[in-house]
Design an enzyme around this catalytic site. Sequence first.
Site, PDB file in Angstrom:
ATOM      1  CG  HIS A 153      -2.202   0.866   0.918  1.00 23.55           C
ATOM      2  ND1 HIS A 153      -3.329   0.727   1.773  1.00 23.55           N
ATOM      3  CD2 HIS A 153      -2.478   2.510   0.506  1.00 23.55           C
ATOM      4  CE1 HIS A 153      -3.872   1.526   1.123  1.00 23.55           C
ATOM      5  NE2 HIS A 153      -3.462   2.756   0.921  1.00 23.55           N
ATOM      6  CG  HIS A 198      -1.037   6.448  -1.978  1.00 24.44           C
ATOM      7  ND1 HIS A 198      -1.843   6.460  -3.253  1.00 24.44           N
ATOM      8  CD2 HIS A 198      -1.407   6.262  -1.167  1.00 24.44           C
ATOM      9  CE1 HIS A 198      -2.850   5.746  -2.163  1.00 24.44           C
ATOM     10  NE2 HIS A 198      -2.693   5.646  -0.738  1.00 24.44           N
ATOM     11  NE  ARG A 215       1.027  11.137  -3.487  1.00 22.61           N
ATOM     12  CZ  ARG A 215      -0.469  10.863  -3.079  1.00 22.61           C
ATOM     13  NH1 ARG A 215      -1.412  10.341  -3.627  1.00 22.61           N
ATOM     14  NH2 ARG A 215      -0.356  11.005  -2.282  1.00 22.61           N
ATOM     15  CG  ASN A 225      -5.341   7.452  -5.375  1.00 21.84           C
ATOM     16  OD1 ASN A 225      -4.057   6.372  -5.400  1.00 21.84           O
ATOM     17  ND2 ASN A 225      -5.336   8.190  -3.989  1.00 21.84           N
ATOM     18  CE  LYS A 241      -7.501   1.023  -2.493  1.00 29.07           C
ATOM     19  NZ  LYS A 241      -6.324   2.386  -1.831  1.00 29.07           N
ATOM     20  CG  HIS A 271     -10.340   3.867   0.880  1.00 23.77           C
ATOM     21  ND1 HIS A 271      -9.595   4.336   0.962  1.00 23.77           N
ATOM     22  CD2 HIS A 271     -11.346   4.546   2.138  1.00 23.77           C
ATOM     23  CE1 HIS A 271      -9.612   5.015   2.174  1.00 23.77           C
ATOM     24  NE2 HIS A 271     -10.606   5.004   2.354  1.00 23.77           N
ATOM     25  CG  HIS A 293      -6.371   2.126   5.181  1.00 22.06           C
ATOM     26  ND1 HIS A 293      -7.342   1.886   4.986  1.00 22.06           N
ATOM     27  CD2 HIS A 293      -5.906   2.598   3.926  1.00 22.06           C
ATOM     28  CE1 HIS A 293      -7.636   2.883   3.439  1.00 22.06           C
ATOM     29  NE2 HIS A 293      -7.022   3.298   2.955  1.00 22.06           N
ATOM     30  CG  ASP A 318      -1.924   4.600   3.117  1.00 21.92           C
ATOM     31  OD1 ASP A 318      -2.132   5.405   1.729  1.00 21.92           O
ATOM     32  OD2 ASP A 318      -3.634   5.389   3.631  1.00 21.92           O
ATOM     33  CG  HIS A 339      -0.210  15.169   0.011  1.00 23.29           C
ATOM     34  ND1 HIS A 339      -1.382  14.998  -1.389  1.00 23.29           N
ATOM     35  CD2 HIS A 339      -1.605  13.820   0.615  1.00 23.29           C
ATOM     36  CE1 HIS A 339      -1.874  13.875  -1.086  1.00 23.29           C
ATOM     37  NE2 HIS A 339      -2.298  13.602   0.507  1.00 23.29           N
TER      38      HIS A 339
HETATM   39  O1  DOR Z   1      -5.218   9.477   3.789  1.00 22.22           O
HETATM   40  C1  DOR Z   1      -5.059   8.744   2.794  1.00 22.22           C
HETATM   41  N1  DOR Z   1      -4.472   9.560   1.606  1.00 22.22           N
HETATM   42  N2  DOR Z   1      -6.311   8.492   2.052  1.00 22.22           N
HETATM   43  C2  DOR Z   1      -6.745   7.853   1.133  1.00 22.22           C
HETATM   44  O2  DOR Z   1      -6.997   6.884   0.896  1.00 22.22           O
HETATM   45  C3  DOR Z   1      -5.610   8.562  -0.094  1.00 22.22           C
HETATM   46  C4  DOR Z   1      -4.526   8.770   0.419  1.00 22.22           C
HETATM   47  C5  DOR Z   1      -3.820   9.923  -1.026  1.00 22.22           C
HETATM   48  O3  DOR Z   1      -3.567   8.596  -2.024  1.00 22.22           O
HETATM   49  O4  DOR Z   1      -3.320  10.670  -0.556  1.00 22.22           O
HETATM   50 ZN    ZN Z   2      -4.395   4.684   0.609  1.00 26.16          ZN
END
Ligand code: DOR
Ligand code: ZN
Length: 423
Positions: A53, A55, A57, A87, A141, A176, A229, A301, A305
């Site tokens: 899990h 991300h 980017r 995502n 997913k 999720h 999660h 997870d 950002h």
């Molecule tokens: O807090 C989160 N951030 N939960 C998610 O499901 C997506 C993730 C994100 O991609 O930033």
């Molecule tokens: Zn996630």
Amino acid sequence: MKTLLKNCKINNTIQNLLINDKIISYIGKNTPACNKEIDINNLTIIPGLIDPHTHIRDLKQAEKEDWTSASNAALRGGTTMVFDMPNTRPPTVNLEYLNLKREKAKLSKVNYMFNIAATSLNLPEVIKILETKPTDVAALKLFLAGSNSNEYVDDEEIIKQIFNISLKYNLPVIVHTELQKCVEEYSEKIKHPSVKDHNYMRNRECSIKGTELLIKIAIETGNKLYIAHTSTAEEIDIIKANKNKCKVYCETSPHHLLINKEILETAKNFGKVNPPLRTKNDNKRILKGIIEGTIDTIGTDHAPHKKSEKLKIYNEAPSGFPGLETSLPLLLNEVNKGSFSLNKLIELTSLNSKNIFNIKKRGKIEEGYFADLTVIDFNKTWKIEAKKFNTKAKYSPYEGMTGKGDINMTFVNGKLKYKQTIN
Ligand code: DOR
Ligand code: ZN
């Protein structure tokens, strides 16, 4: 090329480990011939972490993270394989966008797989991808709620279709489980929200109901359901009660195990995440879920950002924070404290993911397996200082936290890719 790792503590025994090119070719007391020796100095070796899990980017959000920064973070955290969530921008919803991501991922310093998004709009595209028999796709997913920018599914028939497709291609569905309508209803009740309301607005009831719905569908369809999660005590109880009725697997995150909404006093939006940080009681039930075997995996997870975005007011700050560099030190600290055993940590961070996602020749220290290895120094103390992170997201809800047990080296496919320097 043969590399001999000398004096490794594996399964509590000091042994030598020979790597022949990428593969573990010998484990034992002998000293086989080699081209190069590395003395591990009696430190512990565990399988490199497999993180289902993350991300990563990149693409149009490379300013938040890219494959180079993310894989450097993974190496620092002892992780040798990541699954990237779909995502992204553009999202991993069709073969064209998957191929764009495949190009970017070539820069990765760790092994990787992709999770493909399944929505009401892209099922023919999903089938098109799966018909190519990809070896780099781990799972589908499914989001039952919006969480930043993803598409979500709230129609039970579509969810069933997604389960049937993934069953046909022998892939688990990662879900999720927060329910969108429920999140909207609770969110409307708070007129001027702050981060302290996040746990109420994305109410525990929304995760719990989603988990119940998904388990019902998993029983009907017979497919592997992997709940991402898991954050609440109730969900752990529900999953425990249904483990023998369907193929349900349970992931939790380091933050749902170790911290709760109280930390938001200081962490503010750096601790804003979906599902939200819950309560001390949930932390306790999650720990019990680990010990009793209800929880199968820990996924970071890792959700980077920009710091400037996280410093915005609550409503505008995105959810998620980086986790690749903090996860294993935090978990080793728990092993040092006696919360659970090293063997349990290995199950949670590599072995169970290997089995759930059918990963061949990785996730175990055995002759014939790829040499994806993490060397642990149980006596090394640490303090979390986000400014030193490799990820581009240089903040953390754990800022300033101290503990004991750290990563000393990380090997990927037989190559030493990270070594801790004295600091
Ligand atoms: O807090 C989160 N951030 N939960 C998610 O499901 C997506 C993730 C994100 O991609 O930033
Ligand atoms: Zn996630």
